[in-house]
Write a protein that holds these residues in place. Sequence first.
Motif, PDB file in Angstrom:
ATOM      1  N   GLN A  76      15.038  12.072  16.800  1.00 18.96           N
ATOM      2  CA  GLN A  76      14.347  13.093  17.588  1.00 18.96           C
ATOM      3  C   GLN A  76      15.138  13.471  18.837  1.00 18.96           C
ATOM      4  O   GLN A  76      15.237  14.661  19.181  1.00 18.96           O
TER       5      GLN A  76
ATOM      6  N   ALA B 146      16.777  17.041  20.104  1.00 20.16           N
ATOM      7  CA  ALA B 146      16.493  17.634  21.415  1.00 20.16           C
ATOM      8  C   ALA B 146      17.783  17.957  22.157  1.00 20.16           C
ATOM      9  O   ALA B 146      17.895  19.002  22.812  1.00 20.16           O
TER      10      ALA B 146
ATOM     11  N   LEU C  50       8.956  13.818  26.218  1.00 13.49           N
ATOM     12  CA  LEU C  50       9.007  14.051  24.769  1.00 13.49           C
ATOM     13  C   LEU C  50       8.324  12.904  24.046  1.00 13.49           C
ATOM     14  O   LEU C  50       8.866  11.799  23.965  1.00 13.49           O
TER      15      LEU C  50
ATOM     16  N   THR D 196       9.185  17.136  20.193  1.00  9.02           N
ATOM     17  CA  THR D 196      10.433  17.883  20.128  1.00  9.02           C
ATOM     18  C   THR D 196      10.248  19.248  19.468  1.00  9.02           C
ATOM     19  O   THR D 196      10.964  20.198  19.792  1.00  9.02           O
TER      20      THR D 196
END
Length: 204
Positions: A35, A39, A156, A185
């Motif tokens: 993730q 990002a 996040l 995200t």
Amino acid sequence: MTVPPLDPRTTALLVLDYQEATLAALPDPAEPLSQVAGAIADLRAHGAAVAYVRVGFTEADWAAIPPANETFSFLGRQRLLHHADPATAVHHRLAPEPGDIVVRKTRVGALSTTDLDRRLRERGITTLVVAGVTTSGVVLSTVTDAADRDYRLYVLSDAVADPDPDVHQALMTGVFPRLAHVIDTAGLRALLPGGGAGSLEPAG
């Protein structure tokens, strides 16, 4: 409450303690690694800043830790997390690129023992997107400190993790929403130019 869109010119993604030494404490580090990699790519593509923070000590750092600091004096006595140990490097999947900010810290938060705040402000950064390991450590410390320094904050939800799922959940639902916008995200992409944020709601 809707989440305001991001201006990449004044935004930085903080990648906190994504090191082998800290990721080893997680039951499944693969998901947050994936993730945060996404990002980083999304924010780079829009010209936002990326700042990496890692923990690591020199001999002088160890020697300077007072006995009253129980957590860090233990690290000093055991000579743990030497700054040159490969386990304290930023994870290879997230390798910094030229122009990124990279700082080394010697306490929990990202700001207290580094020049990160100064370097962010020199770039005109007013908004921080936070990803890190662990939720109850560097993320909590950095978010509370950055809030006191008047940054606009986004955490996040799928790029922070903690060995204790109950503690993680309590922070994500009971603490961070008072200090930051908690998004995932996918929500981050929607907040970037062209993402069609509309009336995006906070995650959780």
